[in-house]
Design a protein around this motif. Structure first.
Motif, short mmCIF file in Angstrom:
data_model
loop_
_atom_site.label_atom_id
_atom_site.label_comp_id
_atom_site.label_asym_id
_atom_site.label_seq_id
_atom_site.Cartn_x
_atom_site.Cartn_y
_atom_site.Cartn_z
N LEU A 237 4.74 -0.73 9.14
CA LEU A 237 3.33 -0.87 8.78
C LEU A 237 2.73 -2.13 9.37
O LEU A 237 1.61 -2.10 9.92
N GLY A 238 3.44 -3.25 9.28
CA GLY A 238 2.91 -4.52 9.78
C GLY A 238 2.66 -4.48 11.27
O GLY A 238 1.64 -4.99 11.76
N VAL A 241 -0.57 -2.03 11.91
CA VAL A 241 -1.88 -2.59 11.55
C VAL A 241 -2.16 -3.86 12.33
O VAL A 241 -3.31 -4.15 12.67
N TYR A 245 -5.58 -4.24 14.27
CA TYR A 245 -6.54 -5.28 13.91
C TYR A 245 -6.93 -6.10 15.14
O TYR A 245 -8.10 -6.45 15.34
N ALA A 282 -7.58 -4.48 5.49
CA ALA A 282 -6.30 -4.99 5.00
C ALA A 282 -6.25 -4.98 3.48
O ALA A 282 -5.20 -4.68 2.89
N VAL A 285 -5.35 -1.54 2.31
CA VAL A 285 -3.92 -1.26 2.48
C VAL A 285 -3.10 -2.00 1.43
O VAL A 285 -2.17 -1.46 0.83
N ILE A 286 -3.47 -3.26 1.18
CA ILE A 286 -2.76 -4.07 0.18
C ILE A 286 -2.90 -3.46 -1.21
O ILE A 286 -1.93 -3.40 -1.98
N VAL A 311 1.40 -7.14 5.33
CA VAL A 311 0.04 -6.80 5.78
C VAL A 311 -0.90 -7.98 5.60
O VAL A 311 -1.74 -8.28 6.47
N THR A 314 -0.20 -10.46 8.31
CA THR A 314 -0.69 -9.92 9.57
C THR A 314 -2.20 -10.06 9.67
O THR A 314 -2.75 -10.39 10.73
N ILE A 595 0.19 4.17 1.58
CA ILE A 595 -0.04 3.68 2.94
C ILE A 595 -1.19 4.43 3.61
O ILE A 595 -2.09 3.82 4.21
N ASP A 602 -9.21 2.22 6.54
CA ASP A 602 -9.40 1.39 7.74
C ASP A 602 -10.35 2.09 8.71
O ASP A 602 -11.36 1.54 9.14
#
Length: 739
Positions: A237-238, A241, A245, A282, A285-286, A311, A314, A595, A602
């Motif tokens: 995931l990190g 994204v 980003y 973000a 997502v968080i 995340v 990131t 997720i 996003d």
């Protein structure tokens, strides 16, 4: 928010070298600390409070494990053709192999087929159990190579010898397959930007943020319980994204340069506008990941919070380091060399956007087509079966898969789904006689393949009965057998004064799946509720958030339906690396919800925020849709391709858990980014027209204004008298003045 990010970008530009050196320095410092402490990840996916888990605790107290916590490897052997394991020649080969295995100083014990009584009915298949002095995760590569050499020697003699077990099959958290996804992402970025340098930049900044986050997880694993699979999930995931980003911020920076803004001002505006969207994206997502703690399942909470941490790191890296890197590269980055997809449209009405014109020409047909397509793909979801993947879903090139098949051949498919029934005395009478009567009753149940005699415990009040079902671990009949035993337990207790508890791998998987199924609706309600509120704040609308959530539900249903179609039903399985039918990973639906919700929002934010920005300028709803598609459509397309590339890299991993999650997320992004956001969303926005942006005045006054489009910044960059935007004439100052 936009004003703060604007000022932050100017600070990063002023201190670009310090920011870059500081970011790399933090990464190196954490690497040293993590290496000094070492990782301490857990493989425990248990859930406290389950019936089967409680039975395991009772079992461990009554029947102590003589081998302790040592890791175990099982060597499954089959005699050469026309031979049996009872022949003198076969016994000599086996004894020789046992001695060779025991030569490894890390081996604690070796139990051969004649001691563990594992000869199959036709005496051609058996297994050797090897226990090591250390836990499975600490068994060395040398020990695994040693037992592999013994197996190879037997194969050379015409035997079949395959290996499995927790000490031999090690989960690879990160492997070479993930690099493939990164390489594909680089190609997408290089094509998108028509620049090798700009293809590398998003990956480099994402790598720094991801490295800091993962190293933080490794250090944290020494303090709290974090599962090893959580590291793979966070990395997946990190990385995705982080690259996305960077893509959004850099592409907006290029657009501002093309419009004539000075370089440092373009960086600041990009951070204020695209950066605001990045922060909000973000946050969604968080929220989705942190929301996993709502279900109150320890390993899911650890996975969600650790993923949310990565995340968050990131996101910070994106809004702090990317402006510094853009400033440091100076003249190497220009607007003119970019791909035409990312250049701002010359026409004010943006009707040069072919895809936007195509979708909005007949919006009702596009909406119906998109809904029918995803609805059809979602249909298999109606018969989803949850469980844990096993070696039976691996390719036949793997020794553990061949061991799995040999065991099923020798002892039946039920060998992989053993049940352990604990009988505990509850009242007067002869306990052993009562247990014997109970065993006879259970033996008459459908689907019982074989049953061992009751083994009394040291206390004399507990007995253990092993049951091998006639069906495998993924068969519905195995689940029905567990339920049948539990359904009869109250009557047996009343009649025979014996309390029954069922555990074993299959029973644990059934209980975990049931617990997760119960938690999923509650989790979805929390996620959907938060999404509606947040999107209402961002878009100042009632219908846009509702449309966004319905689109997410549609893409989620299609994702799970396609997962059932491939993984459970076995269609096209080998194409995606699933070489046997089985159940869908039991915690995959709830992970995918968390997720995919964040990632779907996003794309919603990046796409629709540009529509809102244009609508506020012109008041023309259809023109706003075309503008949003023109400005952000190609960027969202590139972002979706990058996400799919990264997740595909994880889909190619050997571990079936990581493979399942990579598969689901890759197709989840495919359905959401390319069907929902690029077809259904613009078509629906066209159908709704101006009503899409309706919000009661009283509600508008109550809701806070997050300004993710950067309206405040852009307004203050205009000349107060003429309203002409400051571009080349706007000089960078150490303290930007908005007054």
């Amino acid at each position: 928010m936009a004003t703060l990010l604007y000022r932050l970008a100017h600070w990063s530009v002023r201190n670009s070298k310090k920011v870059i050196i500081g970011g790399v320095g933090i990464l190196l410092a954490l690497a040293v600390l993590a290496l000094a402490m070492g990782p301490a990840f857990s493989d425990d996916l248990s859930m406290p409070g389950l019936k089967s888990q409680n039975a395991i605790e009772v079992l461990n107290k009554e029947f102590a494990n003589p081998q302790g916590d040592g890791g175990k490897t099982r060597m499954v052997i089959k005699a050469p053709d026309q031979e049996t394991l009872s022949s003198e020649t076969a016994q000599a080969v086996i004894q020789k192999s046992l001695k060779e295995i025991a030569e490894d100083t890390q081996v604690k014990s070796v139990v051969g087929p004649y001691e563990n009584h594992s000869l199959s009915a036709n005496k051609t298949i058996a297994y050797i159990d090897v226990t090591y002095k250390t836990p499975a995760g600490e068994v060395t590569d040398e020990s695994r190579e040693h037992i592999t050499d013994v197996a190879d020697a037997m194969r050379f003699s015409g035997w079949k010898a395959e290996l499995s077990g927790e000490a031999f099959v090690q989960m690879k958290i990160l492997g070479p397959s993930e690099v493939i996804g990164v390489l594909i992402a680089f190609v997408v970025l290089a094509i998108t930007f028509s620049s090798f340098l700009l293809g590398v930049l998003p990956i480099a900044t994402a790598a720094v943020g991801l490295g800091v986050g993962l190293l933080g997880m490794m250090i944290g694993s020494n303090i709290v319980d974090i599962q090893s699979v959580a590291l793979s999930l966070a990395a997946m995931l990190g990385l995705a994204v982080g690259i996305d980003y960077a893509l959004f911020i850099v592409s907006r920076f290029r657009q501002q340069l093309a419009e004539g803004y000075e370089r440092s001002e373009s960086i600041a505006i990009a951070n204020a506008t695209a950066g605001s969207s990045v922060v909000f994206a973000a946050i969604t997502v968080i929220i989705g990941l942190a929301g996993l703690s709502v279900v109150q399942i320890p390993f899911l909470t650890a996975m969600g919070l650790s993923g949310a941490f990565v995340v968050f790191v990131t996101m910070l890296t994106s809004i702090i380091m990317i402006p510094a890197v853009l400033a440091a590269f100076g003249e190497r980055i220009s607007a003119s060399s970019g791909n035409r997809w990312l250049k701002p449209r010359k026409r004010a009405n943006h009707e040069s956007n072919r895809w936007g014109r195509f979708v909005t020409r007949k919006p009702l047909i596009m909406v119906i087509a998109g809904v029918i397509l995803l609805g059809t793909i979602a249909l298999p979801f109606l018969h989803i079966e949850l469980g844990l993947p096993d070696d039976g879903q691996k390719p036949t090139e793997k020794t553990e898969r061949r061991a799995y098949d040999l065991l099923a051949e020798g002892y039946g498919p039920g060998f992989h789904s053993p049940l352990v029934v604990l009988a505990r005395a509850d009242g007067e009478g002869n306990f052993l006689e009562n247990v014997s009567n109970v065993a006879k009753e259970m033996g008459t149940l459908p689907n019982v393949g074989s049953m061992s005699p009751a083994i009394p415990g040291p206390s004399g009040k507990l007995a253990l009965i092993n049951i091998i079902p006639a069906t495998g671990p993924h068969d519905v009949k195995t689940k029905e057998l567990v339920q049948s035993i539990r359904d009869q337990a109250p009557e047996i207790l009343k009649k025979n004064h014996v309390e029954l508890m069922v555990t074993g791998t299959s029973a644990v998987n059934i209980d975990i799946s049931q617990k997760l199924n119960e938690a999923l609706p509650k989790f979805c309600l929390v996620i959907v509720g938060l999404a509606l509120v947040l999107l209402m704040v961002v878009f100042r609308s009632l219908l846009v958030p509702l449309k966004a959530v319905l689109g997410f539900i549609l893409s989620l249903a299609a994702t799970l339906g396609f997962s059932v179609f491939v993984i459970q039903d076995g269609h096209m399985g080998s194409m995606f690396g699933f070489y046997g039918t089985g159940t869908v990973l039991n915690f995959m639906p709830i992970i995918v919800v968390g997720i995919l919700f964040g990632l779907a929002m996003d794309y919603e934010v990046f796409l629709v925020s540009r529509m809102r920005e244009e609508y506020k300028k012109t008041g023309d709803a259809k023109k706003a849709v075309l503008a949003g598609m023109g400005h952000s459509g190609s960027v969202v397309t590139a972002a979706g391709l990058i996400m799919i590339s990264v997740f595909t890299g994880f889909m190619l991993a050997e571990d079936p858990i990581i493979k399942s999650m990579g598969f689901a997320l890759a197709f989840g992004i495919l359905f959401d980014a390319f069907v929902v956001r690029m077809i259904i969303v613009p078509a629906t926005m066209t159908l709704m027209g101006k009503s899409a942006w309706y919000l009661p005045k009283w509600l508008d006054r109550i809701l806070p204004n997050l300004d993710i489009e950067g309206e405040a910044v852009m307004e203050k960059l205009k000349h107060p008298d003429s309203g002409v935007e400051k571009k080349e004439s706007l000089q960078f100052s150490s303290k930007p003045n908005f007054e």
